[in-house]
Design a protein around this motif. Sequence first.
Motif, PDB file in Angstrom:
ATOM      1  N   SER A 108       0.734  -1.428   0.034  1.00  0.00           N
ATOM      2  CA  SER A 108       0.216  -0.039  -0.025  1.00  0.00           C
ATOM      3  C   SER A 108       0.833   1.200  -0.001  1.00  0.00           C
ATOM      4  CB  SER A 108      -0.820   0.091   1.324  1.00  0.00           C
ATOM      5  OG  SER A 108      -0.141   0.000   2.527  1.00  0.00           O
ATOM      6  N   VAL A 109       0.010   2.368  -0.092  1.00  0.00           N
ATOM      7  CA  VAL A 109       0.918   3.832  -0.158  1.00  0.00           C
ATOM      8  C   VAL A 109       1.598   3.971   1.327  1.00  0.00           C
ATOM      9  CG1 VAL A 109       0.656   6.161  -0.388  1.00  0.00           C
ATOM     10  CG2 VAL A 109      -0.652   4.781  -1.791  1.00  0.00           C
ATOM     11  N   GLU A 110       0.769   3.651   2.387  1.00  0.00           N
ATOM     12  CA  GLU A 110       1.330   3.735   3.468  1.00  0.00           C
ATOM     13  C   GLU A 110       2.519   2.897   3.886  1.00  0.00           C
ATOM     14  OE1 GLU A 110       1.310   5.558   6.562  1.00  0.00           O
ATOM     15  OE2 GLU A 110       0.024   6.819   5.065  1.00  0.00           O
ATOM     16  N   ALA A 111       2.338   1.649   3.350  1.00  0.00           N
ATOM     17  CA  ALA A 111       3.578   0.776   3.528  1.00  0.00           C
ATOM     18  C   ALA A 111       4.827   1.393   2.739  1.00  0.00           C
ATOM     19  CB  ALA A 111       3.196  -0.566   3.099  1.00  0.00           C
ATOM     20  N   MET A 112       4.470   1.933   1.492  1.00  0.00           N
ATOM     21  CA  MET A 112       5.712   2.375   0.935  1.00  0.00           C
ATOM     22  C   MET A 112       6.389   3.853   1.562  1.00  0.00           C
ATOM     23  SD  MET A 112       5.308   4.680  -2.693  1.00  0.00           S
ATOM     24  CE  MET A 112       4.901   6.157  -2.264  1.00  0.00           C
ATOM     25  N   LEU A 113       5.511   4.693   2.079  1.00  0.00           N
ATOM     26  CA  LEU A 113       6.124   5.806   3.068  1.00  0.00           C
ATOM     27  C   LEU A 113       6.763   4.972   4.096  1.00  0.00           C
ATOM     28  CD1 LEU A 113       2.960   7.977   2.980  1.00  0.00           C
ATOM     29  CD2 LEU A 113       4.971   8.169   1.331  1.00  0.00           C
ATOM     30  N   ASP A 114       6.497   4.094   4.835  1.00  0.00           N
ATOM     31  CA  ASP A 114       7.194   3.601   6.160  1.00  0.00           C
ATOM     32  C   ASP A 114       8.282   3.000   5.587  1.00  0.00           C
ATOM     33  OD1 ASP A 114       4.917   4.187   7.632  1.00  0.00           O
ATOM     34  OD2 ASP A 114       4.076   2.365   7.643  1.00  0.00           O
ATOM     35  N   ALA A 115       8.413   2.439   4.451  1.00  0.00           N
ATOM     36  CA  ALA A 115       9.609   1.832   3.829  1.00  0.00           C
ATOM     37  C   ALA A 115      10.569   2.874   3.571  1.00  0.00           C
ATOM     38  CB  ALA A 115       9.380   0.978   2.815  1.00  0.00           C
ATOM     39  N   ILE A 116      10.210   3.828   2.931  1.00  0.00           N
ATOM     40  CA  ILE A 116      11.133   5.031   2.904  1.00  0.00           C
ATOM     41  C   ILE A 116      11.896   5.634   4.178  1.00  0.00           C
ATOM     42  CG2 ILE A 116      11.372   7.296   2.062  1.00  0.00           C
ATOM     43  CD1 ILE A 116       9.283   6.605  -0.268  1.00  0.00           C
ATOM     44  N   ASP A 117      10.852   5.859   5.127  1.00  0.00           N
ATOM     45  CA  ASP A 117      11.127   6.340   6.244  1.00  0.00           C
ATOM     46  C   ASP A 117      11.953   5.342   7.242  1.00  0.00           C
ATOM     47  OD1 ASP A 117      10.071   8.786   6.467  1.00  0.00           O
ATOM     48  OD2 ASP A 117       8.258   8.146   7.135  1.00  0.00           O
ATOM     49  N   ALA A 118      12.046   3.949   6.930  1.00  0.00           N
ATOM     50  CA  ALA A 118      12.932   3.136   7.542  1.00  0.00           C
ATOM     51  C   ALA A 118      14.281   3.247   7.396  1.00  0.00           C
ATOM     52  CB  ALA A 118      12.586   1.561   7.416  1.00  0.00           C
ATOM     53  N   GLY A 119      14.786   4.182   6.455  1.00  0.00           N
ATOM     54  CA  GLY A 119      15.941   4.459   6.231  1.00  0.00           C
ATOM     55  C   GLY A 119      16.893   5.257   7.180  1.00  0.00           C
ATOM     56  N   ASN A 120      16.224   5.290   8.227  1.00  0.00           N
ATOM     57  CA  ASN A 120      16.582   6.623   9.179  1.00  0.00           C
ATOM     58  C   ASN A 120      17.767   6.333  10.205  1.00  0.00           C
ATOM     59  OD1 ASN A 120      15.101   4.825  10.764  1.00  0.00           O
ATOM     60  ND2 ASN A 120      13.620   6.233  11.672  1.00  0.00           N
ATOM     61  N   SER A 121      18.368   5.061  10.170  1.00  0.00           N
ATOM     62  CA  SER A 121      19.421   4.673  11.021  1.00  0.00           C
ATOM     63  C   SER A 121      20.584   5.799  11.057  1.00  0.00           C
ATOM     64  CB  SER A 121      19.820   3.338  10.598  1.00  0.00           C
ATOM     65  OG  SER A 121      21.031   2.903  11.482  1.00  0.00           O
ATOM     66  N   ALA A 122      21.062   5.923  12.385  1.00  0.00           N
ATOM     67  CA  ALA A 122      22.326   6.612  12.511  1.00  0.00           C
ATOM     68  C   ALA A 122      23.501   6.035  12.109  1.00  0.00           C
ATOM     69  CB  ALA A 122      22.120   7.159  14.052  1.00  0.00           C
ATOM     70  N   GLY A 123      23.451   4.794  11.738  1.00  0.00           N
ATOM     71  CA  GLY A 123      24.557   4.146  11.461  1.00  0.00           C
ATOM     72  C   GLY A 123      25.303   3.615  12.622  1.00  0.00           C
TER      73      GLY A 123
END
Length: 353
Positions: A108-123
């Motif tokens: 879904s669109v929501e799942a797409m936005l969540d996937a994008i946001d999951a790239g937020n690790s600080a390393g």
Amino acid sequence: MSYSKELKVAQLAVQRASILTKKVFHEKAKGTLSKDDKSPVTIGDFGAQALIIAAIKKNFPDDQVVGEEEASSLRDDVKLRDQIWGLVDGTRLSDAEAEKVLGGPIESVEAMLDAIDAGNSAGGAKGRIWALDPIDGTKGFLRGGQYAVCLALMVDGDVKVGVLGCPNLPIDDAAPLDATSGVDQTDAEGKGVLFSAVYGQGATSRPLSVAGLAKGQSIHMKEVKDITQATFCESVEAGHSSHGDQHAIATKLNISKPSVRMDSQAKYGSIARGAGDIYLRLPVSATYQEKIWDHASGDLIVREAGGEVTDSLGKRLDFSIGRTLSANKGVVAAPKAVHSTVLEVVKEVLSKK
Ligand SMILES: Nc1ncnc2c1ncn2[C@@H]1O[C@H](COP(=O)(O)O)[C@@H](OP(=O)(O)O)[C@H]1O
Ligand SMILES: [Mg+2]
């Protein structure tokens, strides 16, 4: 660890995302994107990041991702969001088995936005962290040149798996190094190359369009018998690395061939397969910190192909500190046998500044 599942997922995720970036690249080239469309690179960046992170999270739910993008601007821009969703939802690998490995499409669109946001690790120095640059070489993408879809897995701060999708490089590892010769303006099938490496297992290339699970062929840096005949590559953008210092270094090494200028980590892939010899990236700004996603895949691919990668002081690139390579200045990548010769000249030229 063999990292065979991680490699397979990374290769297929990069291949699937490359299908999307190629679509955007060609729509832009054909002029079919309307003027009020957001920059094509924004669309490609978000779409590719969503497809790749979704595949990582379906296969390795506990892994973290350091991605270049976050979705907050998309949540407020319905038109742009729907445009990206249309592309993401319509992008599949042609090989159904391979698509299944990735966990199938995003729901879904929501799942797409969540996937994008999951790239937020600080390393950082602990655990399994992926570094993702969905479209590296933004400027190259926009000018119709080289760009790369980049994904690497770091474990406890060390790069273990690195993959680079280069849709506009020639497939043939023996093709001469020329930033424009492979550019896929026609969208003919079969263009583009996928570079991969696993720590301790060597580096490979294979056509980007083969979506199955075929093995790649081994790639190696070229043996440089006479450094004066070496080919060096550098960024197109003078703001990203010092063309002046790089020219001074080449001159001191008696290299007479002009540099090959190319955007993105396609430079790392190119020297790894012996299409060029040396990659120099000397800082322009004293304060700029290189981003881990601009180097993680290329660093491993070059080292696994028989090269040495350090910064301008001779230190290995340190991916364990966070989102940036804050302990390093610049990049010097060359075949092992000549790296110290190149580095000596780099130090000499930089010390006279
Ligand atoms: N002042 C600077 N010095 C070095 N690199 C920079 C820079 N400003 C931006 N960059 C990085 O250079 C990358 C492109 O490298 P290259 O010049 O080799 O193509 C950019 O990636 P993106 O294009 O993904 O934003 C960006 O992260
Ligand atoms: Mg980048």
